[in-house]
Design an enzyme around this catalytic site. Structure first.
Site, PDB file in Angstrom:
ATOM      1  N   GLU A 131       0.836  -1.213   0.000  1.00 44.64           N
ATOM      2  CA  GLU A 131       0.000   0.000   0.000  1.00 44.64           C
ATOM      3  C   GLU A 131       0.868   1.259   0.000  1.00 44.64           C
ATOM      4  O   GLU A 131       0.401   2.338  -0.359  1.00 44.64           O
ATOM      5  CB  GLU A 131      -0.901   0.022   1.240  1.00 44.64           C
ATOM      6  CG  GLU A 131      -2.201  -0.722   1.081  1.00 44.64           C
ATOM      7  CD  GLU A 131      -3.195  -0.017   0.156  1.00 44.64           C
ATOM      8  OE1 GLU A 131      -3.524   1.152   0.404  1.00 44.64           O
ATOM      9  OE2 GLU A 131      -3.617  -0.648  -0.817  1.00 44.64           O
ATOM     10  N   TYR A 153      -3.905   4.824   6.022  1.00 45.68           N
ATOM     11  CA  TYR A 153      -3.184   3.594   6.366  1.00 45.68           C
ATOM     12  C   TYR A 153      -1.824   3.558   5.661  1.00 45.68           C
ATOM     13  O   TYR A 153      -0.784   3.305   6.274  1.00 45.68           O
ATOM     14  CB  TYR A 153      -4.029   2.378   5.976  1.00 45.68           C
ATOM     15  CG  TYR A 153      -3.283   1.066   6.003  1.00 45.68           C
ATOM     16  CD1 TYR A 153      -2.994   0.436   7.216  1.00 45.68           C
ATOM     17  CD2 TYR A 153      -2.852   0.451   4.819  1.00 45.68           C
ATOM     18  CE1 TYR A 153      -2.297  -0.778   7.236  1.00 45.68           C
ATOM     19  CE2 TYR A 153      -2.164  -0.752   4.839  1.00 45.68           C
ATOM     20  CZ  TYR A 153      -1.891  -1.363   6.046  1.00 45.68           C
ATOM     21  OH  TYR A 153      -1.202  -2.548   6.066  1.00 45.68           O
ATOM     22  N   LYS A 157       1.945   3.645   7.279  1.00 46.34           N
ATOM     23  CA  LYS A 157       2.929   2.576   7.049  1.00 46.34           C
ATOM     24  C   LYS A 157       4.242   3.142   6.480  1.00 46.34           C
ATOM     25  O   LYS A 157       5.312   2.608   6.748  1.00 46.34           O
ATOM     26  CB  LYS A 157       2.355   1.515   6.114  1.00 46.34           C
ATOM     27  CG  LYS A 157       1.375   0.559   6.797  1.00 46.34           C
ATOM     28  CD  LYS A 157       2.083  -0.429   7.735  1.00 46.34           C
ATOM     29  CE  LYS A 157       1.138  -1.480   8.273  1.00 46.34           C
ATOM     30  NZ  LYS A 157       1.797  -2.460   9.164  1.00 46.34           N
TER      31      LYS A 157
HETATM   32  P1  NAP Z   1      -4.919  -8.324  10.984  1.00 42.59           P
HETATM   33  O1  NAP Z   1      -5.480  -9.683  10.775  1.00 42.59           O
HETATM   34  O2  NAP Z   1      -5.781  -7.126  10.848  1.00 42.59           O
HETATM   35  O3  NAP Z   1      -4.246  -8.316  12.449  1.00 42.59           O
HETATM   36  C1  NAP Z   1      -3.871  -7.114  13.077  1.00 42.59           C
HETATM   37  C2  NAP Z   1      -3.369  -7.419  14.479  1.00 42.59           C
HETATM   38  O4  NAP Z   1      -2.996  -6.188  15.117  1.00 42.59           O
HETATM   39  C3  NAP Z   1      -4.411  -8.078  15.398  1.00 42.59           C
HETATM   40  O5  NAP Z   1      -3.777  -9.063  16.179  1.00 42.59           O
HETATM   41  C4  NAP Z   1      -4.863  -6.907  16.276  1.00 42.59           C
HETATM   42  O6  NAP Z   1      -5.333  -7.293  17.548  1.00 42.59           O
HETATM   43  C5  NAP Z   1      -3.537  -6.176  16.430  1.00 42.59           C
HETATM   44  N1  NAP Z   1      -3.699  -4.802  16.908  1.00 42.59           N
HETATM   45  C6  NAP Z   1      -4.486  -3.829  16.368  1.00 42.59           C
HETATM   46  N2  NAP Z   1      -4.378  -2.691  17.087  1.00 42.59           N
HETATM   47  C7  NAP Z   1      -3.506  -2.956  18.099  1.00 42.59           C
HETATM   48  C8  NAP Z   1      -2.993  -2.185  19.185  1.00 42.59           C
HETATM   49  N3  NAP Z   1      -3.371  -0.910  19.386  1.00 42.59           N
HETATM   50  N4  NAP Z   1      -2.114  -2.773  20.032  1.00 42.59           N
HETATM   51  C9  NAP Z   1      -1.745  -4.067  19.867  1.00 42.59           C
HETATM   52  N5  NAP Z   1      -2.215  -4.850  18.868  1.00 42.59           N
HETATM   53  C10 NAP Z   1      -3.075  -4.292  17.993  1.00 42.59           C
HETATM   54  O7  NAP Z   1      -3.654  -8.099  10.008  1.00 42.59           O
HETATM   55  P2  NAP Z   1      -2.817  -9.162   9.142  1.00 42.59           P
HETATM   56  O8  NAP Z   1      -3.480  -9.325   7.823  1.00 42.59           O
HETATM   57  O9  NAP Z   1      -2.486 -10.326   9.985  1.00 42.59           O
HETATM   58  O10 NAP Z   1      -1.505  -8.313   8.853  1.00 42.59           O
HETATM   59  C11 NAP Z   1      -0.413  -8.301   9.771  1.00 42.59           C
HETATM   60  C12 NAP Z   1       0.413  -7.030   9.545  1.00 42.59           C
HETATM   61  O11 NAP Z   1       0.905  -7.024   8.214  1.00 42.59           O
HETATM   62  C13 NAP Z   1      -0.336  -5.727   9.715  1.00 42.59           C
HETATM   63  O12 NAP Z   1       0.562  -4.790  10.249  1.00 42.59           O
HETATM   64  C14 NAP Z   1      -0.726  -5.332   8.301  1.00 42.59           C
HETATM   65  O13 NAP Z   1      -0.896  -3.935   8.220  1.00 42.59           O
HETATM   66  C15 NAP Z   1       0.488  -5.829   7.551  1.00 42.59           C
HETATM   67  N6  NAP Z   1       0.272  -6.218   6.151  1.00 42.59           N
HETATM   68  C16 NAP Z   1      -0.708  -7.107   5.840  1.00 42.59           C
HETATM   69  C17 NAP Z   1      -0.856  -7.523   4.527  1.00 42.59           C
HETATM   70  C18 NAP Z   1      -1.931  -8.508   4.128  1.00 42.59           C
HETATM   71  O14 NAP Z   1      -2.226  -8.604   2.930  1.00 42.59           O
HETATM   72  N7  NAP Z   1      -2.490  -9.276   5.073  1.00 42.59           N
HETATM   73  C19 NAP Z   1       0.013  -7.029   3.531  1.00 42.59           C
HETATM   74  C20 NAP Z   1       1.034  -6.147   3.909  1.00 42.59           C
HETATM   75  C21 NAP Z   1       1.167  -5.763   5.229  1.00 42.59           C
HETATM   76  P3  NAP Z   1      -6.926  -7.610  17.829  1.00 42.59           P
HETATM   77  O15 NAP Z   1      -7.109  -9.054  17.459  1.00 42.59           O
HETATM   78  O16 NAP Z   1      -7.049  -7.331  19.270  1.00 42.59           O
HETATM   79  O17 NAP Z   1      -7.720  -6.681  16.954  1.00 42.59           O
HETATM   80  N1  GDD Z   2     -12.589  -4.587   1.372  1.00 47.82           N
HETATM   81  C1  GDD Z   2     -13.229  -4.501   0.183  1.00 47.82           C
HETATM   82  N2  GDD Z   2     -14.582  -4.682   0.152  1.00 47.82           N
HETATM   83  N3  GDD Z   2     -12.496  -4.218  -0.913  1.00 47.82           N
HETATM   84  C2  GDD Z   2     -13.158  -4.165  -2.098  1.00 47.82           C
HETATM   85  C3  GDD Z   2     -14.537  -4.373  -2.199  1.00 47.82           C
HETATM   86  C4  GDD Z   2     -15.279  -4.630  -1.012  1.00 47.82           C
HETATM   87  O1  GDD Z   2     -16.498  -4.799  -1.026  1.00 47.82           O
HETATM   88  N4  GDD Z   2     -14.881  -4.282  -3.507  1.00 47.82           N
HETATM   89  C5  GDD Z   2     -13.764  -4.017  -4.197  1.00 47.82           C
HETATM   90  N5  GDD Z   2     -12.728  -3.941  -3.349  1.00 47.82           N
HETATM   91  C6  GDD Z   2     -11.330  -3.615  -3.736  1.00 47.82           C
HETATM   92  C7  GDD Z   2     -10.727  -2.468  -2.931  1.00 47.82           C
HETATM   93  O2  GDD Z   2     -11.185  -1.208  -3.425  1.00 47.82           O
HETATM   94  C8  GDD Z   2      -9.248  -2.720  -3.161  1.00 47.82           C
HETATM   95  O3  GDD Z   2      -8.844  -2.118  -4.364  1.00 47.82           O
HETATM   96  C9  GDD Z   2      -9.147  -4.248  -3.308  1.00 47.82           C
HETATM   97  O4  GDD Z   2     -10.494  -4.714  -3.478  1.00 47.82           O
HETATM   98  C10 GDD Z   2      -8.527  -4.963  -2.120  1.00 47.82           C
HETATM   99  O5  GDD Z   2      -9.157  -4.504  -0.931  1.00 47.82           O
HETATM  100  P1  GDD Z   2      -8.872  -5.192   0.499  1.00 47.82           P
HETATM  101  O6  GDD Z   2      -9.073  -6.662   0.415  1.00 47.82           O
HETATM  102  O7  GDD Z   2      -9.635  -4.433   1.514  1.00 47.82           O
HETATM  103  O8  GDD Z   2      -7.291  -5.026   0.694  1.00 47.82           O
HETATM  104  P2  GDD Z   2      -6.318  -3.776   0.475  1.00 47.82           P
HETATM  105  O9  GDD Z   2      -5.520  -4.058  -0.763  1.00 47.82           O
HETATM  106  O10 GDD Z   2      -7.018  -2.489   0.567  1.00 47.82           O
HETATM  107  O11 GDD Z   2      -5.376  -3.875   1.761  1.00 47.82           O
HETATM  108  C11 GDD Z   2      -4.850  -5.135   2.182  1.00 47.82           C
HETATM  109  O12 GDD Z   2      -3.603  -5.366   1.550  1.00 47.82           O
HETATM  110  C12 GDD Z   2      -2.586  -4.433   1.895  1.00 47.82           C
HETATM  111  C13 GDD Z   2      -1.322  -4.831   1.096  1.00 47.82           C
HETATM  112  O13 GDD Z   2      -1.376  -4.246  -0.175  1.00 47.82           O
HETATM  113  C14 GDD Z   2      -4.727  -5.099   3.705  1.00 47.82           C
HETATM  114  O14 GDD Z   2      -4.387  -6.382   4.181  1.00 47.82           O
HETATM  115  C15 GDD Z   2      -3.644  -4.123   4.127  1.00 47.82           C
HETATM  116  O15 GDD Z   2      -3.445  -4.219   5.556  1.00 47.82           O
HETATM  117  C16 GDD Z   2      -2.346  -4.485   3.388  1.00 47.82           C
HETATM  118  O16 GDD Z   2      -1.308  -3.607   3.757  1.00 47.82           O
END
Ligand code: NAP
Ligand code: GDD
Length: 327
Positions: A131, A153, A157
């Site tokens: 992002e 967000y 980051k």
């Molecule tokens: P997630 O499922 O949303 O998990 C977020 C975690 O952060 C949860 O354990 C949440 O705890 C904890 N948290 C939120 N606010 C907090 C606070 N104030 N103090 C302590 N803990 C807190 O995210 P994820 O998909 O596993 O992603 C893990 C990390 O990678 C995140 O930093 C995300 O931004 C980053 N990231 C994710 C992706 C992706 O595609 N998944 C890609 C790139 C980067 P609760 O359970 O209590 O809410």
């Molecule tokens: N959530 C959501 N809901 N997204 C939608 C929808 C909907 O109904 N319809 C279309 N989208 C499109 C969003 O506009 C976006 O372009 C794409 O689907 C992906 O949305 P998300 O799954 O919400 O993920 P994200 O790409 O915005 O963010 C996730 O990936 C990031 C890494 O690139 C999150 O996991 C972030 O925490 C992470 O950093």
């Protein structure tokens, strides 16, 4: 690298999230003592790590609170710190930009500062994100691609990313970032588009719903599997020197294609059931992301194992089984 790291200790912030649960399993398999930072909430949020009860040490704390982070480091005595905690949902960051900055940006400075004070010898992983590339300046995106975030967000980051670089350069900490592209799994939160589609398709196939409302169907993402991506996090902390890496598959697919595969594997035509609802459009969109993971492949020996089709199928079929009560 598959050898056991017996005796090592890790602290995972965000252990209750998607990645935290996979990473905890990954480290336990390698013989680590695993501690997880868990914040207080009015109801339990431990579902994703219930199966690990008794095998991980729960340490109370919150990225808002400096003293709790110092205490967590003192109590868990980590060799490796994985900072996965964040307010991670992009639409919420438009609604709650200050909270997002507090947790996702300043929270990382709090953790780095706590580390500098009480655990300077530890190694720290920061969860950076694709992002940060936002309105992309080049395709595919690599470690040297300039950032142009498109949401509070993404902005938070970028702050956290540079804070990590700065603590490495200014204080000599072993601190590095993985710039991870989207990664999903059956443990993905329900608000993210992949799980929304997988669950929506399963509910329609079961006759519980007839349609699914989505936002931008043209958005393109580089989607991988979370279990593959936590392995890359671990590899980054096994290196001799701290370095930042793009972690991605190198393929991009649209939300529309995700719908096609998900509905298709349940014998449905997505066009009959999906409708666009402007409520799910974003004030500023990231139109397309695709990463170049060459550095990770060459220096970490990392490559993704799960294909796009297999990922969509696994999520959708798991949701269908969940509805039948067999998961
Ligand atoms: P997630 O499922 O949303 O998990 C977020 C975690 O952060 C949860 O354990 C949440 O705890 C904890 N948290 C939120 N606010 C907090 C606070 N104030 N103090 C302590 N803990 C807190 O995210 P994820 O998909 O596993 O992603 C893990 C990390 O990678 C995140 O930093 C995300 O931004 C980053 N990231 C994710 C992706 C992706 O595609 N998944 C890609 C790139 C980067 P609760 O359970 O209590 O809410
Ligand atoms: N959530 C959501 N809901 N997204 C939608 C929808 C909907 O109904 N319809 C279309 N989208 C499109 C969003 O506009 C976006 O372009 C794409 O689907 C992906 O949305 P998300 O799954 O919400 O993920 P994200 O790409 O915005 O963010 C996730 O990936 C990031 C890494 O690139 C999150 O996991 C972030 O925490 C992470 O950093």
């Amino acid at each position: 690298m598959t050898e056991k790291a017996g005796g090592k200790r890790a602290l995972i912030t965000g252990i209750t999230g998607q990645d935290g649960s996979y990473l905890a399993e990954h480290l336990l398999e390698r013989g680590y003592h695993v501690a997880g930072l868990v914040r207080r909430s009015s109801s339990s949020r431990l579902e994703r790590i219930e199966h690990l009860e008794g095998r991980v040490q729960i340490v109370r704390g919150d990225l808002h609170d400096q003293s709790s982070l110092v205490r967590a480091l003192v109590e868990s005595r980590p060799d490796e710190i994985y900072n996965l905690a964040a307010q991670s949902f992009v639409p919420t960051s438009f609604e709650e930009p200050v909270l997002t900055a507090e947790v996702t940006a300043v929270g990382v400075t709090r953790l780095l500062e706590a580390m500098r004070q009480v655990a300077p010898e530890a190694r720290m992983y920061q969860a950076s994100t694709s992002e940060m590339f936002g309105q992309v300046r080049e395709t595919p995106q690599r470690e040297s691609t300039p950032f142009h975030p498109r949401s509070p967000y993404g902005v938070a980051k970028v702050f956290a990313h540079w804070a990590t670089v700065n603590y490495r350069e200014a204080h000599g900490l072993f601190a590095c970032s993985g710039i991870l592209f989207n990664h999903e799994s059956p443990r993905r939160g329900p608000e993210f588009v992949t799980m929304k589609i997988a669950r929506g398709a399963a509910r329609i196939a079961a006759g519980l719903d007839t349609e699914l409302a989505l936002g931008n169907l043209d958005a393109r993402r580089d989607w991988g599997h979370a279990a593959d991506y936590v392995h890359a996090m671990w590899l980054m902390l096994q290196r001799e020197d701290p370095r930042d890496y793009v972690i991605a598959t190198g393929e991009t697919h649209s939300v529309r294609e995700f719908c096609e595969v998900a509905f298709g594997c349940l014998g449905l035509d997505w066009k009959t059931h999906v409708r666009v609802d402007p409520r799910f459009l974003r004030p500023a969109e990231v139109d397309q992301l695709v990463g170049d993971p060459s550095r990770a492949r060459e220096e970490l020996g990392w490559s993704p194992r799960v294909s796009f089709e297999d990922l969509v199928r696994e999520m959708t079929e798991t949701e269908a089984r969940r509805l039948r009560g067999s998961v």
